[in-house]
Design an enzyme around this catalytic site. Structure first.
Site, PDB file in Angstrom:
ATOM      1  N   GLU A 113      63.286  95.194  89.068  1.00  0.00           N
ATOM      2  CA  GLU A 113      62.852  94.033  88.301  1.00  0.00           C
ATOM      3  C   GLU A 113      62.634  94.432  86.851  1.00  0.00           C
ATOM      4  O   GLU A 113      62.570  95.616  86.511  1.00  0.00           O
ATOM      5  CB  GLU A 113      61.564  93.432  88.893  1.00  0.00           C
ATOM      6  CG  GLU A 113      61.782  92.772  90.252  1.00  0.00           C
ATOM      7  CD  GLU A 113      60.539  92.110  90.801  1.00  0.00           C
ATOM      8  OE1 GLU A 113      60.673  91.355  91.772  1.00  0.00           O
ATOM      9  OE2 GLU A 113      59.431  92.348  90.271  1.00  0.00           O
ATOM     10  N   HIS A 226      55.813  83.092  82.017  1.00  0.00           N
ATOM     11  CA  HIS A 226      57.011  83.603  82.691  1.00  0.00           C
ATOM     12  C   HIS A 226      58.243  82.954  82.085  1.00  0.00           C
ATOM     13  O   HIS A 226      58.275  81.738  81.885  1.00  0.00           O
ATOM     14  CB  HIS A 226      56.941  83.308  84.191  1.00  0.00           C
ATOM     15  CG  HIS A 226      57.837  84.179  85.001  1.00  0.00           C
ATOM     16  ND1 HIS A 226      59.204  84.046  84.976  1.00  0.00           N
ATOM     17  CD2 HIS A 226      57.578  85.204  85.846  1.00  0.00           C
ATOM     18  CE1 HIS A 226      59.747  84.950  85.777  1.00  0.00           C
ATOM     19  NE2 HIS A 226      58.773  85.670  86.320  1.00  0.00           N
ATOM     20  N   ARG A 273      58.496  90.522  80.696  1.00  0.00           N
ATOM     21  CA  ARG A 273      58.410  89.064  80.667  1.00  0.00           C
ATOM     22  C   ARG A 273      58.046  88.498  79.299  1.00  0.00           C
ATOM     23  O   ARG A 273      58.607  87.488  78.874  1.00  0.00           O
ATOM     24  CB  ARG A 273      57.384  88.584  81.705  1.00  0.00           C
ATOM     25  CG  ARG A 273      57.829  88.820  83.128  1.00  0.00           C
ATOM     26  CD  ARG A 273      56.724  88.513  84.110  1.00  0.00           C
ATOM     27  NE  ARG A 273      57.187  88.699  85.482  1.00  0.00           N
ATOM     28  CZ  ARG A 273      56.414  88.609  86.541  1.00  0.00           C
ATOM     29  NH1 ARG A 273      55.128  88.339  86.399  1.00  0.00           N
ATOM     30  NH2 ARG A 273      56.907  88.778  87.761  1.00  0.00           N
ATOM     31  N   HIS A 334      52.117  81.434  83.663  1.00  0.00           N
ATOM     32  CA  HIS A 334      52.275  82.119  84.941  1.00  0.00           C
ATOM     33  C   HIS A 334      51.069  82.945  85.358  1.00  0.00           C
ATOM     34  O   HIS A 334      50.630  82.847  86.502  1.00  0.00           O
ATOM     35  CB  HIS A 334      53.505  83.019  84.881  1.00  0.00           C
ATOM     36  CG  HIS A 334      53.779  83.752  86.163  1.00  0.00           C
ATOM     37  ND1 HIS A 334      53.952  83.098  87.363  1.00  0.00           N
ATOM     38  CD2 HIS A 334      53.906  85.083  86.437  1.00  0.00           C
ATOM     39  CE1 HIS A 334      54.193  83.992  88.324  1.00  0.00           C
ATOM     40  NE2 HIS A 334      54.149  85.196  87.796  1.00  0.00           N
ATOM     41  N   ARG A 369      51.595  91.766  82.039  1.00  0.00           N
ATOM     42  CA  ARG A 369      51.711  92.369  83.360  1.00  0.00           C
ATOM     43  C   ARG A 369      53.150  92.751  83.675  1.00  0.00           C
ATOM     44  O   ARG A 369      54.067  91.959  83.491  1.00  0.00           O
ATOM     45  CB  ARG A 369      51.185  91.417  84.437  1.00  0.00           C
ATOM     46  CG  ARG A 369      51.394  91.953  85.845  1.00  0.00           C
ATOM     47  CD  ARG A 369      50.714  91.112  86.880  1.00  0.00           C
ATOM     48  NE  ARG A 369      51.253  89.771  87.008  1.00  0.00           N
ATOM     49  CZ  ARG A 369      52.355  89.465  87.703  1.00  0.00           C
ATOM     50  NH1 ARG A 369      53.070  90.419  88.281  1.00  0.00           N
ATOM     51  NH2 ARG A 369      52.748  88.213  87.793  1.00  0.00           N
TER      52      ARG A 369
END
Length: 481
Positions: A113, A226, A273, A334, A369
């Site tokens: 990811e 997000h 992100r 998000h 994050r």
């Protein structure tokens, strides 16, 4: 509910349930679920859990480095080290409890990811949070020392000798419960925004109540937007198109059908992100359009349907076949990196008050994050809170006189929550707007002060509006400074 518990856990997401599971059997606990079980952000988590499960091809140092880079090096290094080094054992514990992760040739399958330099995301299709919640609920329901009560909201929390008196709204009535320890596990603040991936209960209740008790609230403006929320037309709750879709090779394209991330970061679609969200906003300004898409049609239909069954089905219900059509996306609220400040054992500065999960500020995330670190944080620091209570527990009774809170009062003014959402969207969305924050700050503070006077009828809608107003006031104060 009984009148007295050793531990009150406010919130029934993964962090709260895992904390309850790890309490000693001699300690009894009440877990409050504001609505029905599974209605929480944990259950919505798609991508997976980031954990170093293969030390031959990965390392703790690399996971720590990726986490620090994504967080802009504003993370607490000691908390990141605890997260990364202890997390794999908690993932293994969930497997022992029955959690099923996807495998390949007999080995746990790990995917990639954004922001990760190694394949370390263990997952259950694209519904990892749902699988972990299924496992945690089943484990806790077998425990004799844990009661789980649904459709119950914490309305007031009053300090007492050796603990707290909690006023809990259930079936329109307030019930008082004494607890020696309280763990806040109430999740995020998504409903303070017009569009969010969060569930309907994400209204910052635990943060608001802890703030009223004097807990330190840190970095509440550190909010993650997000980059790939499904850009539907009619719903405030925008379902997430997981980070893992880009990890499996999806491209971001603009209104002209062109890839564009090369203009903003060399990592392209696999940048963290915040970088990707910022890139989309800047590209929107460059093109004069807010039409953006995520395109994975170059992968085979069989692969897409097998790897992302939930996303495929959900998009299809919105009229988009992701095997042949790009997915309309746009940044959306998000996740919260800030929250109730805690130490490495999830303790706040208020005696016997803990916070775990998204409502807490452990410092592991810094300003942004890293993908799939949230479920890991829920497990690690939920367990650590329980272990700290296990070590310090004594059965001294809560004593004092419980305050009596009335439930009747004036009806809450209509449009309060809508007004707060509009202000937050203008003041702090992807690229902060300090000028707008300064303009609206005092208006929001007035709303929060009015709601906190407790002159209104005690309903779920009022309690959530009170929390959201407090959250918005704290965020705008941070942004405007």
């Amino acid at each position: 509910m009984r009148d007295k518990y050793d531990v009150l856990i406010v919130g029934a997401g993964l962090s709260g349930l895992y904390a309850a599971y790890n309490l000693d059997s001699r300690i009894n606990a009440l877990v409050l679920s504001k609505r029905e079980l599974r209605l929480c952000n944990s259950n919505l988590a798609q991508g997976g859990v980031a954990a170093v499960m293969d030390l031959d091809n990965d390392s703790f140092d690399l996971h720590i480095k990726d986490t620090m880079i994504a967080g802009g090096h504003k993370n607490r290094p000691e908390a990141v080290e605890v997260l990364v080094k202890e997390g794999p054992d908690d993932v293994r514990k969930m497997i022992e409890l029955g959690a099923e992760f996807d495998s390949h040739n007999g080995q746990i399958h790990m995917t990639l990811e954004g922001g990760h330099c190694r394949n370390r995301i263990v997952h259950h299709k694209d519904t990892t949070g749902e699988e972990l919640m299924r496992t945690a609920i089943a484990a806790c329901q077998k425990l004799d020392n844990v009661d789980i009560v649904e459709n119950a909201s914490l309305a007031f929390l009053d300090e007492a000798n050796n603990g707290y008196y909690a006023s809990i709204l259930k079936d329109g009535k307030l019930e008082t419960v004494a607890a020696s320890y309280v763990i806040m596990a109430t999740g995020g603040i998504g409903r303070v925004y017009k569009y969010t991936t969060n569930s309907s209960i994400a209204t910052g209740d635990g943060i608001s109540i802890a703030y009223g008790l004097g807990a330190k609230i840190e970095n509440l403006s550190a909010i993650q937007f997000h980059p790939t929320g499904f850009a539907g037309d009619n719903c405030r709750e925008r379902f997430l198109i997981s980070e893992a879709v880009r990890g499996e090779g999806a491209y971001l394209i603009n209104c002209h059908g062109d890839r564009f991330m090369h203009r903003y970061d060399e990592r392209l679609e696999l940048a963290p992100r915040d970088v990707v969200s910022r890139g989309i906003i800047l590209e929107s300004r460059r093109t004069g359009s807010d039409r953006f898409f995520l395109d994975i049609t170059h992968r085979t239909p069989e692969f897409i349907k097998d790897r992302f069954p939930m996303i495929y089905t959900r998009c299809l219900s919105e009229g988009v076949d992701i095997t042949t059509q790009p997915i309309p996306i746009f940044p959306t609220h998000h996740y919260l990196m800030g929250g109730i400040n805690v130490d490495l054992n999830s303790r706040t500065r208020i005696n016997r008050l803990y916070a775990v999960g998204e409502c807490s500020h452990t410092g592991v995330h810094g300003r942004n994050r890293l993908a799939s670190n949230s479920l890991l944080e829920a497990l690690v620091f939920g367990r650590r809170a329980a272990e700290d209570i296990n070590r310090s527990f004594n059965d001294t009774s809560v004593c004092g006189t419980a305050l009596v809170h009335k439930t009747d009062g004036a009806p809450m003014p209509l449009g309060t929550r809508t007004k707060l959402r509009e202000i937050m969207q203008k003041s702090h969305f992807v690229l902060p707007n300090p000028e707008a924050a300064r303009k609206y700050r005092h208006e929001v503070e007035d709303i929060a002060n009015r709601l906190n006077r407790n002159v209104f009828s005690i309903t779920n809608d009022y309690l959530e509006a009170r929390s959201l107003a407090t959250i918005a006031a704290i965020v705008l104060k941070e942004v405007s400074q």
